[in-house]
Design an enzyme around this catalytic site. Sequence first.
Site, PDB file in Angstrom:
ATOM      1  N   ASP A 200       0.859  -1.181   0.000  1.00 52.79           N
ATOM      2  CA  ASP A 200       0.000   0.000   0.000  1.00 52.79           C
ATOM      3  C   ASP A 200       0.896   1.232   0.000  1.00 52.79           C
ATOM      4  OD1 ASP A 200      -2.413   1.732   0.488  1.00 52.79           O
ATOM      5  OD2 ASP A 200      -3.298  -0.225   0.911  1.00 52.79           O
ATOM      6  N   HIS A 273      -2.881   3.229  -4.735  1.00 48.92           N
ATOM      7  CA  HIS A 273      -2.217   2.857  -3.480  1.00 48.92           C
ATOM      8  C   HIS A 273      -0.796   2.367  -3.757  1.00 48.92           C
ATOM      9  CE1 HIS A 273      -5.532   3.454  -0.698  1.00 48.92           C
ATOM     10  NE2 HIS A 273      -6.343   2.869  -1.561  1.00 48.92           N
ATOM     11  N   GLU A 337      -9.879   2.643  -5.166  1.00 48.28           N
ATOM     12  CA  GLU A 337      -9.478   4.006  -4.805  1.00 48.28           C
ATOM     13  C   GLU A 337      -8.288   4.495  -5.630  1.00 48.28           C
ATOM     14  OE1 GLU A 337     -10.950   4.170  -0.173  1.00 48.28           O
ATOM     15  OE2 GLU A 337      -8.932   3.426  -0.552  1.00 48.28           O
TER      16      GLU A 337
END
Length: 764
Positions: A200, A273, A337
Amino acid sequence: MRILFLILFPCLLAAQSRVQVIPQPYNIIETLGNFTLNANTKVYYPADKKDWATATEYLTELVKGGTGFALKIQAFKQKFTKAQPNIIYLLPDEKIKSAEGYELEVTAQAVLIRARTAAGAFYGIQTLRQLFPAQINGNLGLKEVEWLAPCCKISDAPRFQYRGLHLDVARHFFTVDFIKRYIDLLAIHKLNTFHWHLTDDQGWRIEIKKYPLLQQVAAWREETLIGHYSDEPIRYDGTRYGGYYTQEEVKEVVKYAQSRFVTVMPEIELPGHATAALAAYPELGCTGGPYQVHTTWGVIEDVFCAGNDKTMTFLDDVLTEVCALFPSTYIHIGGDECPKDRWKECPKCQARMKKEGLKDEHELQSYVIKRVEKTLIKNKKKLVGWDEILEGGLAPTATVMSWRGIEGGIAAAKSGHDAIMSPGSHCYFDHYQSDPANEPLAISGFTTLEKTYAYEPIPEALTAAQAKHILGAQANVWTEYMPTEEQVEYMAYPRVCALSEVVWSDKKLRNWQSFAARIPQHFARLNAMDLNYARSFYDIGSAYAGGFVTLKSGVPSIDVRYTKDGTEPSATSTLYRAPFALNESTTIRAAAYSGTTLLSKVIKVNYAIHKASGKPYTIGRTPTQYTGGETYALTNGVSGGTKTWNNWVGLVNRDLDPIIDFGEPTTFSQVTTHFVNAKGSWIHPPKSVTIFVSDNGTDFKLLKTLEIDYESLIGTTVESVRFDVPKSKGRYLKLVAKTTGVIPEGSPGAGNGAWLFLDEVIVE
């Protein structure tokens, strides 16, 4: 040192079955008598089946740790005919339909576990361990305990093939020993998939030999955020933080999981990410950097450059190494995301879109996912990703993990793709599980044990044929606010126990009252494992309606004690027997007791009593996620706070417009409410708030409108809206808070609907 916590409720348990198992088996027939485990007990298993030997070794290790007995193991080749005394048999049985199903028969003479596969035998062992005293789960070698298991016959099989638990090791890193313990606990509850979130923005946690800077640079951040990410001013601890798992350690974890019949599914986040990887290899980003391993949480604009051939080579290389390490069918590629801002400005990404005939950046993300899928297929793997992989077109063989509600899973199943359900509403174990005032810091949200238990993985919108694409469900443990192993355990358990029953037990057998009666005995097992689980199951809930306060506990046959004078409750405080009247502003404190033993945390509720307190209201759209916790949360006398949103009533991209019925014409001169400003969490102020009055509930007279200064509000705050309206009178009061609508450019979540949160409507 952890404190052991064992409370039994004699009057409750006396009426219960002697067989107390979680998750609930499909069928249980109890008989008289007990099987006695002792130092002379033997274990027989089929000689020609190596994986059955694995299950057998697991059983003997368990028994030795808890009892001190070193059971003798014997492999048998002959066909089983009749059980001999004091033997535990593991017996292959092709008649059992489910690959993970089993039949467990406990007699006074012997124990027989029949299964079609070793995995089924292993789950039979997990049920057997729950029939013995709780101390068998420990490591004390207590030979003096009488190790009795009640005689019974159990037939059992899982409802879903996929039963998962996730752990984020990127935000906080955990040792190999803890990962093994996590897998142990997962297996005990008959879950079969460990979703290992390895990369991440805040850290890259797996060794990739072709790219050594991932270990040297991407695995380390300079410091870590202190407090909540929405706090202002932002503070950091100033301490370098990181770590990664070598490929040898990964192999060790995978092998260990296999011995527990658990599949390890890795996750390599892409194309978003990705800033930890970009810090090591900045040429893979759209701007070229410099980048840093991120030191705070949230969604970061910098992502892998989708127009750069080097990026695709990097992802191919990384995933090829990952595929070689994990024998799992699935590789999780994230896909969630991923902001598109950098792609919109990047010449390489725009050139890629033009060359491939892609109409927008969502299709560009789909292009990346489909390219990655080809790499996985070449390595004989299948792709699974978060539900954003639906945007721009789903990869041909992809499986969708639905986290933003259930819609992603529905869309996947209707299009003929498999789905795994993991909605934030029920399956995010980083949410608070009890009153946030008494809980460690968490990201937000409110997911109780009962709420997790209530989750149904098969959406009603699916036909029977479409429902077959729902492989199962999974809970997620994101660790932004879990820096220690103890905190991870606290947030995961006992909610994992509830999840286990959701994904294993037949839907018809699931019953909260039954589970609530069984879980106290299960806590004794968790105690023996020295598990730092949450005791919020015992916490007291409080509700106010119609002028009366109701105190409730999830556990029958315990005492609820409360005070109204500001003092802390004790075992001699007033015993709650029925709802009691409350006509003035008061602070209620309450707790659960068993005799003189405190079971729960003490709850503290400040009730502000006013002219609308406890009054019913209607609302244009009923909230489903942020309900305030009560039917009439906007008039329950309790105001919201900033630690969590469970006391707030919230809708996304919708006005909030309650019409309060006073029951009779009422004179008032002041109306006050509050809203949340937390743009970083997609919660935005209303554009305006207006109040109206009516005598009949149909014809409303405008009293006043207040415009909200949107631009001046920063950080995370609770803002007050107060109306002074002298000599107003009516039976009905209507309040309308106008939504911001779509989140504007420049704010987190731009383009999505903004949340609007209100709390108590105070009328004086």
